[in-house]
Write a protein that holds these residues in place. Structure first.
Motif, PDB file in Angstrom:
ATOM      1  N   MET A   1      -6.891  -4.202 -15.707  1.00 13.81           N
ATOM      2  CA  MET A   1      -6.478  -4.784 -14.433  1.00 13.81           C
ATOM      3  C   MET A   1      -6.961  -6.227 -14.346  1.00 13.81           C
ATOM      4  SD  MET A   1      -7.421  -3.569 -10.537  1.00 13.81           S
ATOM      5  CE  MET A   1      -9.111  -4.124 -10.696  1.00 13.81           C
ATOM      6  N   PRO A   2      -6.047  -7.177 -14.072  1.00 14.54           N
ATOM      7  CA  PRO A   2      -6.468  -8.569 -13.988  1.00 14.54           C
ATOM      8  C   PRO A   2      -7.302  -8.823 -12.744  1.00 14.54           C
ATOM      9  CG  PRO A   2      -4.188  -8.347 -13.300  1.00 14.54           C
ATOM     10  CD  PRO A   2      -4.610  -7.001 -13.828  1.00 14.54           C
ATOM     11  N   GLU A   3      -8.152  -9.832 -12.811  1.00 15.05           N
ATOM     12  CA  GLU A   3      -8.957 -10.188 -11.642  1.00 15.05           C
ATOM     13  C   GLU A   3      -8.055 -10.846 -10.606  1.00 15.05           C
ATOM     14  OE1 GLU A   3     -12.841 -12.937 -10.483  1.00 15.05           O
ATOM     15  OE2 GLU A   3     -12.293 -12.582 -12.586  1.00 15.05           O
ATOM     16  N   LEU A   4      -8.159 -10.398  -9.376  1.00 18.69           N
ATOM     17  CA  LEU A   4      -7.304 -10.916  -8.323  1.00 18.69           C
ATOM     18  C   LEU A   4      -7.781 -12.296  -7.880  1.00 18.69           C
ATOM     19  CD1 LEU A   4      -6.927  -7.710  -6.120  1.00 18.69           C
ATOM     20  CD2 LEU A   4      -5.210  -8.676  -7.662  1.00 18.69           C
TER      21      LEU A   4
ATOM     22  N   ARG B   1     -13.092   6.399   6.119  1.00 22.06           N
ATOM     23  CA  ARG B   1     -14.445   6.165   5.588  1.00 22.06           C
ATOM     24  C   ARG B   1     -14.458   6.185   4.058  1.00 22.06           C
ATOM     25  NH1 ARG B   1     -18.298   9.516   9.883  1.00 22.06           N
ATOM     26  NH2 ARG B   1     -17.498   8.471  11.755  1.00 22.06           N
ATOM     27  N   THR B   2     -13.405   5.654   3.492  1.00 21.24           N
ATOM     28  CA  THR B   2     -13.327   5.472   2.047  1.00 21.24           C
ATOM     29  C   THR B   2     -12.567   4.178   1.791  1.00 21.24           C
ATOM     30  OG1 THR B   2     -12.678   6.516  -0.053  1.00 21.24           O
ATOM     31  CG2 THR B   2     -11.172   6.780   1.800  1.00 21.24           C
ATOM     32  N   PRO B   3     -12.910   3.441   0.748  1.00 19.93           N
ATOM     33  CA  PRO B   3     -12.324   2.105   0.538  1.00 19.93           C
ATOM     34  C   PRO B   3     -10.812   2.087   0.350  1.00 19.93           C
ATOM     35  CG  PRO B   3     -14.315   2.363  -0.753  1.00 19.93           C
ATOM     36  CD  PRO B   3     -13.997   3.714  -0.209  1.00 19.93           C
ATOM     37  N   TRP B   4     -10.248   3.148  -0.240  1.00 12.30           N
ATOM     38  CA  TRP B   4      -8.794   3.133  -0.461  1.00 12.30           C
ATOM     39  C   TRP B   4      -8.297   4.572  -0.474  1.00 12.30           C
ATOM     40  CZ3 TRP B   4      -6.665  -1.775  -0.795  1.00 12.30           C
ATOM     41  CH2 TRP B   4      -5.270  -1.834  -0.940  1.00 12.30           C
ATOM     42  N   ALA B   5      -7.998   5.108   0.705  1.00 10.17           N
ATOM     43  CA  ALA B   5      -7.499   6.478   0.815  1.00 10.17           C
ATOM     44  C   ALA B   5      -6.103   6.584   0.219  1.00 10.17           C
ATOM     45  CB  ALA B   5      -7.484   6.908   2.282  1.00 10.17           C
ATOM     46  N   HIS B   6      -5.639   7.809   0.020  1.00  9.48           N
ATOM     47  CA  HIS B   6      -4.312   8.039  -0.532  1.00  9.48           C
ATOM     48  C   HIS B   6      -3.248   7.345   0.319  1.00  9.48           C
ATOM     49  CE1 HIS B   6      -1.034  10.045  -2.568  1.00  9.48           C
ATOM     50  NE2 HIS B   6      -0.599  10.562  -1.417  1.00  9.48           N
ATOM     51  N   ASP B   7      -2.373   6.594  -0.335  1.00 17.81           N
ATOM     52  CA  ASP B   7      -1.260   5.887   0.318  1.00 17.81           C
ATOM     53  C   ASP B   7      -1.724   4.802   1.298  1.00 17.81           C
ATOM     54  OD1 ASP B   7       0.707   7.187  -1.074  1.00 17.81           O
ATOM     55  OD2 ASP B   7       1.251   8.578   0.532  1.00 17.81           O
TER      56      ASP B   7
ATOM     57  N   TRP C   1       1.618  -8.283  -1.449  1.00 20.80           N
ATOM     58  CA  TRP C   1       0.931  -7.102  -0.935  1.00 20.80           C
ATOM     59  C   TRP C   1       0.135  -6.497  -2.076  1.00 20.80           C
ATOM     60  CZ3 TRP C   1      -0.150  -6.354   3.800  1.00 20.80           C
ATOM     61  CH2 TRP C   1      -0.595  -5.100   4.270  1.00 20.80           C
ATOM     62  N   ILE C   2      -0.809  -5.652  -1.735  1.00 20.43           N
ATOM     63  CA  ILE C   2      -1.679  -5.022  -2.731  1.00 20.43           C
ATOM     64  C   ILE C   2      -1.412  -3.520  -2.749  1.00 20.43           C
ATOM     65  CG2 ILE C   2      -4.046  -4.704  -3.507  1.00 20.43           C
ATOM     66  CD1 ILE C   2      -3.148  -7.631  -3.449  1.00 20.43           C
ATOM     67  N   TYR C   3      -1.300  -2.954  -3.945  1.00 24.37           N
ATOM     68  CA  TYR C   3      -1.058  -1.518  -4.045  1.00 24.37           C
ATOM     69  C   TYR C   3      -1.845  -0.929  -5.209  1.00 24.37           C
ATOM     70  CZ  TYR C   3       1.964  -2.046  -8.164  1.00 24.37           C
ATOM     71  OH  TYR C   3       2.436  -2.314  -9.425  1.00 24.37           O
ATOM     72  N   ARG C   4      -2.050   0.380  -5.156  1.00 26.48           N
ATOM     73  CA  ARG C   4      -2.724   1.081  -6.245  1.00 26.48           C
ATOM     74  C   ARG C   4      -1.671   1.608  -7.210  1.00 26.48           C
ATOM     75  NH1 ARG C   4      -7.625   3.005  -7.135  1.00 26.48           N
ATOM     76  NH2 ARG C   4      -8.339   2.695  -4.992  1.00 26.48           N
ATOM     77  N   ASP C   5      -1.826   1.235  -8.471  1.00 23.02           N
ATOM     78  CA  ASP C   5      -0.887   1.668  -9.506  1.00 23.02           C
ATOM     79  C   ASP C   5      -1.494   2.863 -10.242  1.00 23.02           C
ATOM     80  OD1 ASP C   5       0.573   1.913 -11.993  1.00 23.02           O
ATOM     81  OD2 ASP C   5       1.450  -0.040 -11.533  1.00 23.02           O
ATOM     82  N   SER C   6      -0.887   4.028 -10.066  1.00 17.91           N
ATOM     83  CA  SER C   6      -1.446   5.245 -10.664  1.00 17.91           C
ATOM     84  C   SER C   6      -1.313   5.262 -12.176  1.00 17.91           C
ATOM     85  CB  SER C   6      -0.748   6.482 -10.086  1.00 17.91           C
ATOM     86  OG  SER C   6       0.649   6.419 -10.307  1.00 17.91           O
ATOM     87  N   GLU C   7      -0.330   4.543 -12.723  1.00 24.85           N
ATOM     88  CA  GLU C   7      -0.133   4.527 -14.172  1.00 24.85           C
ATOM     89  C   GLU C   7      -1.073   3.533 -14.855  1.00 24.85           C
ATOM     90  OE1 GLU C   7       3.944   3.851 -15.026  1.00 24.85           O
ATOM     91  OE2 GLU C   7       4.630   5.734 -14.103  1.00 24.85           O
ATOM     92  N   ARG C   8      -1.139   2.330 -14.330  1.00 22.83           N
ATOM     93  CA  ARG C   8      -2.007   1.313 -14.938  1.00 22.83           C
ATOM     94  C   ARG C   8      -3.450   1.420 -14.458  1.00 22.83           C
ATOM     95  NH1 ARG C   8       1.129  -4.258 -13.941  1.00 22.83           N
ATOM     96  NH2 ARG C   8       1.412  -3.304 -11.876  1.00 22.83           N
ATOM     97  N   GLY C   9      -3.623   2.030 -13.300  1.00 19.25           N
ATOM     98  CA  GLY C   9      -4.960   2.170 -12.744  1.00 19.25           C
ATOM     99  C   GLY C   9      -5.389   0.930 -11.982  1.00 19.25           C
ATOM    100  N   GLY C  10      -6.119   1.116 -10.901  1.00 22.75           N
ATOM    101  CA  GLY C  10      -6.639  -0.010 -10.132  1.00 22.75           C
ATOM    102  C   GLY C  10      -5.643  -0.584  -9.144  1.00 22.75           C
TER     103      GLY C  10
END
Length: 224
Positions: free
Chosen positions: A1-4, A24-30, A71-80
């Motif tokens: 994952m590249p540095e943002l 109460r978690t940094p990045w919940a599902h969706d 926008w920022i999103y979580r990529d489940s395939e690449r991770g992060g």
């Protein structure tokens, strides 16, 4: 994952703050989809938290969003976490929104069936108790009160489900697909699922009612 880049990181931090506030978690599902949904306009809220209670976090999104123009999103395939351009992101969000509305319709139907059955059972039991035990007993402290409570729960359920979908008599393209008359051009996706927010609001309230009456566990967050 590249540095943002710094502007992207600032946007990530604010989106994460909304997730932290709700779950109460940094990045919940969706998280990326739910926060975008809140960011774009009126919503029933997310989890236990109403939209009004998230105003401070949502207001804080504007400056980093304008600076990043992405926008920022979580990529489940690449991770992060990754950044994505707004045209592509809007398409990703629309696909998610259609899926979520379909899931919501199914979940709401199941919850409604559970609550209707429970309310009918409670009212029937209370009516029988009121006839059999007109005076208070060790089991039925007050049959009349139990009957009144059961009837009130059924009335509340009926009133929640009676909330209409949005209908625009002058501009049919703005009428909610779930309320559209067959054959009318209402635009958007062909799926006849709610797009006006009515199902979100009703499902949230049904979930709270189910938790208050003990027909749904209190653990976990309320879905929108």
């Amino acid at each position: 994952m590249p540095e943002l880049p710094p502007s992207y990181q600032a946007l990530t931090d604010v989106i994460s703050a909304v997730s932290q506030r709700v779950h109460r978690t940094p990045w919940a599902h969706d998280t990326e989809y739910e926060v975008w949904h809140l960011f774009q306009g009126p919503s029933a809220g997310w989890g236990w938290v109403s939209e009004d209670d998230l105003n401070a976090q949502l207001d804080a999104l504007w400056r980093p969003f304008r600076a990043a123009e992405c926008w920022i999103y979580r990529d489940s395939e690449r991770g992060g976490l990754w950044s994505v351009g707004l045209p592509r992101w809007r398409a990703m969000y629309e696909e998610w929104a259609v899926r979520r509305r379909q899931e919501l319709a199914v979940e709401m139907a199941q919850l409604t069936e559970t609550l209707r059955a429970a309310a009918s059972s409670a009212q029937h039991a209370a009516e029988e108790a009121a006839l059999a035990f007109p005076a208070p007993t060790a089991v039925w402290k007050s049959p009349a009160t139990a009957l009144h409570r059961a009837r009130a729960q059924r009335a509340l359920l009926d009133e929640l489900l009676a909330e209409p979908h949005h209908i625009d008599d002058e501009r049919s393209q703005f009428t909610c697909r779930a309320a559209a008359v067959p054959g009318e051009d209402v635009g958007g996706s062909p799926e006849s699922v709610c797009g006006c927010g009515r199902d979100e609001r009703v499902f949230r309230r049904l979930t709270l009612l189910a938790q208050v009456t003990g027909h749904l566990a209190l653990e976990g967050s309320v879905k929108p």
